[in-house]
Write a protein that holds these residues in place. Structure first.
Motif, short mmCIF file in Angstrom:
data_model
loop_
_atom_site.label_atom_id
_atom_site.label_comp_id
_atom_site.label_asym_id
_atom_site.label_seq_id
_atom_site.Cartn_x
_atom_site.Cartn_y
_atom_site.Cartn_z
N SER A 193 3.69 2.23 2.60
CA SER A 193 4.20 1.26 1.63
C SER A 193 4.13 1.74 0.19
CB SER A 193 3.46 -0.07 1.78
OG SER A 193 2.09 0.08 1.42
N GLU A 194 3.12 2.57 -0.11
CA GLU A 194 2.94 3.01 -1.50
C GLU A 194 3.37 4.45 -1.74
OE1 GLU A 194 -0.97 2.08 -2.97
OE2 GLU A 194 -1.02 0.12 -1.97
N LYS A 195 3.38 5.27 -0.70
CA LYS A 195 3.74 6.68 -0.86
C LYS A 195 5.04 7.04 -0.17
CE LYS A 195 -0.37 7.13 -2.71
NZ LYS A 195 -0.53 7.18 -4.19
N GLY A 196 5.60 6.12 0.59
CA GLY A 196 6.89 6.35 1.23
C GLY A 196 6.86 7.31 2.40
N LYS A 197 5.70 7.50 3.03
CA LYS A 197 5.59 8.44 4.15
C LYS A 197 6.07 7.80 5.46
CE LYS A 197 3.43 11.59 1.63
NZ LYS A 197 4.06 12.88 1.26
N CYS B 74 -5.46 2.15 10.18
CA CYS B 74 -4.31 1.27 9.89
C CYS B 74 -4.15 1.02 8.40
CB CYS B 74 -4.47 -0.05 10.65
SG CYS B 74 -4.25 0.10 12.43
N ASP B 75 -5.26 0.86 7.70
CA ASP B 75 -5.18 0.69 6.24
C ASP B 75 -4.57 1.93 5.58
OD1 ASP B 75 -6.14 -1.87 6.10
OD2 ASP B 75 -8.15 -1.33 5.41
N ALA B 76 -5.01 3.10 6.03
CA ALA B 76 -4.45 4.34 5.48
C ALA B 76 -2.96 4.45 5.79
CB ALA B 76 -5.20 5.54 6.05
N ALA B 77 -2.57 4.03 6.98
CA ALA B 77 -1.16 4.06 7.35
C ALA B 77 -0.34 3.15 6.45
CB ALA B 77 -0.99 3.63 8.81
N LEU B 78 -0.85 1.95 6.18
CA LEU B 78 -0.12 1.02 5.32
C LEU B 78 0.00 1.56 3.90
CD1 LEU B 78 1.25 -1.68 4.85
CD2 LEU B 78 -1.01 -2.70 4.50
#
Length: 646
Positions: A527-531, A519-523
């Motif tokens: 949120s930071e890479k626009g994926k 979940c942290d990787a998803a966020l």
């Protein structure tokens, strides 16, 4: 000195505070059932005073056991509590630090249902915060009169104990806040309705305290100016209350945001960033000329910005002073790099209190609330200590063993210290984890630990035979299940994804595994890479291993970043057309340019087992070799191992 402005004196009423850093009021959950402070809590606060903070505000002490409704922060209803309070006050004064007694008439509707045997009391007959089926008892005027008598007595105790000031706890949606807020106050008597009426209960408490302590002892008032939930009190609405309260008896306002409906603002996790509540100060400054104090995930830099802005007069630090009681002195002597950062993880502070009903501690500072038992002293017989693994467990073991005067050599296969802790700290909300890795590098250099990087230990080395003690913390590696197609070139494990973001191709990312790391990787990616990110989790909930308060912010931010969370969904195969999953409704195919395997971690045991087999009597396994856990668990085991060497 970069932080010079933080070390200028300032007055609250007639009381001068030596610097602008204040320890926020935080409960330790350690008082005795008779309301008396425990010796460990006394030592805990004295240690923070020794570290150089200008003022300490104790966590709220209740008027009596009935009002406390299960709280273990102490009561102020008997002279029997005075000796312990006096010891604490005298110990804090030894270092020139001011100490403030925070008084509370109770949590009201916020009382924990499992710690009391009656419906909670409140301003009105409203639902309990934790069990809406339980309706609160609305305080009668006679009961309010008794509370005011108890307040006056409690203030007299604080005065006699030698406290420098008193703070009223009207914060977090507790009882006073329930009187002040229209969302909870439904009364039609003189305690309800207008802003003046809704502040009457609070003003009567202030008056009761003033009767007990006289005109010179400062009174502080702690309140949330923005509840941050729909129907709660807004920042603009709080300004009318601020003005109604400012009747000449209050010397300072301690202000921030949040309440139990927005619990993550009461215990802000890393996801909320730095200085997440300083925004309330600018508007408050327009409505009162009283001294302002502000809390909310401050670090040294944000504290300095706040004081230099003039929007507040004191910056409050809570968990950072649990993590490093010497923070003020380190800043004052220009040693910012030596400050051990708080991770804002909530795991060992409020997590221990809330989840385990036990006393506070700290993920990065196991000495918190054990200042005497865990005090590190120099060894009279220095030992030769070998540490294998530069993750948090090994780093902490090396730091502590070196402080004890042992000869320490640390070996790590990577090019930098920090292990997985450093690898995963790529998101903005993990900046404190990266800072912790930097802190350990600085400490091991300062303590002259012999660090060997890019060195893979096999277990056959002569230095292992010559060592007096061997501590092994070789960490973990990603677990990869046998799923058809897992070898697809689009699949990378979560550690590799953190190490090299160039491996994350395209816009559509599927993360297989919805634990906290997934979940942290998803966020981060959304949120930071626009994926465009989808998380697949076979259990009924994502981030089950996350602290429940942290999940409030995490899930909100995942939703804001349009991350798709699929629970009760099992990855069955990875094929050319995407990730094939089995759901309760049937098969689902997820489009994926990159697939991140986040199925969990497994300890790396081969070298540790080999060394333990050869040198069992002098070998200790730490970190994930001892028990799979989080950074705080690893640090604690490292501390234990390092400090146990005599």
């Amino acid at each position: 000195m970069k932080f010079e402005k933080l070390f200028t004196p300032y007055k609250i009423g007639k009381m001068e505070v030596k610097n602008r850093l204040v320890m926020s009021p935080m409960g330790t959950n350690s008082a005795f059932t008779n309301g008396r402070k425990d010796e460990q809590e006394i030592d805990y606060f004295i240690r923070r005073a020794k570290g150089g903070v200008g003022m300490i505000i104790n966590g709220c002490q209740m008027l009596n056991e009935v009002i406390a409704q299960g709280s273990m922060e102490g009561y102020l209803d008997s002279y029997s509590v005075l000796p312990a309070l006096t010891s604490m006050v005298d110990g804090v004064h030894r270092y020139g630090t001011r100490i403030v007694c925070q008084i509370s008439p109770g949590t009201g509707r916020n009382a924990f249902p499992d710690t009391m045997g009656r419906p909670p009391m409140s301003a009105s007959a409203i639902p309990s915060a934790f069990d809406p089926n339980v309706i609160c008892h609305a305080l009668t005027k006679e009961e309010i009169d008794e509370i005011m008598k108890g307040t006056e007595f409690a203030a007299g105790l604080a005065r006699d104990a030698g406290y420098d000031a008193i703070e009223i706890h009207a914060h977090a949606g507790y009882l006073i806040d329930q009187f002040m807020s229209a969302c909870w106050n439904k009364r039609d008597d003189e305690y309800g309705g207008s802003a003046e009426n809704r502040t009457r209960f609070a003003r009567e408490m202030v008056a009761a305290i003033r009767r007990a302590v006289g005109k010179d002892m400062p009174i502080l008032f702690r309140m949330s100016l923005d509840h941050r939930f729909e129907g709660g009190r807004t920042l603009d609405e709080s300004m009318a209350l601020l003005e109604a309260l400012d009747d000449g008896n209050i010397d300072a306002f301690d202000i921030d945001a949040g309440c139990y409906e927005t619990l993550d603002y009461i215990f802000p996790p890393a996801y909320l960033g730095t200085a997440c509540m300083d925004y309330v100060c600018k508007e408050a400054r327009k409505h009162t000329d009283k001294v302002l104090l502000n809390a909310g995930t401050h670090d040294p830099e944000s504290a300095l910005r706040l004081i230099e802005s003039g929007e507040a007069d004191f910056a409050m630090l809570g968990r950072p002073l649990i993590a490093d009681p010497d923070l003020p002195n380190k800043l004052m002597h220009d040693h910012r790099e030596q400050v051990r950062p708080c991770l804002r993880c909530n795991e060992f502070c409020i997590g221990r209190i809330w989840n385990n009903h036990t006393k506070l501690s700290c993920a990065v500072n196991p000495e918190a609330m054990e200042e005497v038992r865990f005090h590190i002293t120099k060894s009279e017989q220095p030992q030769n200590v070998i540490i294998i693994g530069g993750g948090p467990a090994g780093l902490e073991a090396a730091r502590v063993a070196a402080l004890e005067g042992h000869h320490v050599a640390l070996y790590d296969a990577n090019k930098r210290l920090g292990g997985t802790m450093r690898t995963i700290a790529t998101a903005k909300f993990k900046e404190k984890i990266a800072q912790l890795a930097d802190y350990y590098e600085e400490e091991l250099t300062r303590l002259h630990v012999d660090v060997h990087l890019n060195t893979y230990v096999t277990g056959d080395e002569d230095f292992l035979k010559a060592a007096d003690h061997i501590i092994v913390g070789t960490g973990t590696k990603p677990f990869t299940p046998s799923i058809p197609g897992i070898e697809d070139k689009r699949v990378i494990d979560i550690i590799s994804a953190h190490k090299d973001e160039s491996q994350i191709k395209g816009e559509h990312v599927v993360i297989c595994g919805g634990g906290l790391s997934g979940c942290d990787a998803a966020l981060e990616l959304a949120s930071e890479k626009g994926k465009d990110v989808t998380v697949v989790e076979m259990m009924d909930e994502c981030a089950k291993d996350a602290m429940f308060i942290n999940k409030i912010t995490l899930f909100r931010k995942l939703a804001e970043s349009h991350v798709t969370l699929l629970t009760n969904t099992k990855v069955t195969s990875i094929q050319e057309d995407g990730v094939h999953c089995q759901t309760n409704e049937g098969e689902k195919i997820l489009r994926a340019d990159t697939i991140i395997s986040a199925f969990g971690m497994r300890p790396v045991t081969d070298i540790a087992d080999k060394i333990d087999a050869k040198y069992h009597l002098k070998t200790r396994k730490v970190g994930d070799l001892f028990k799979l856990g989080k950074i705080g668990d690893a640090i604690r085991e490292g501390y234990y191992a390092g400090s146990a060497i005599e």
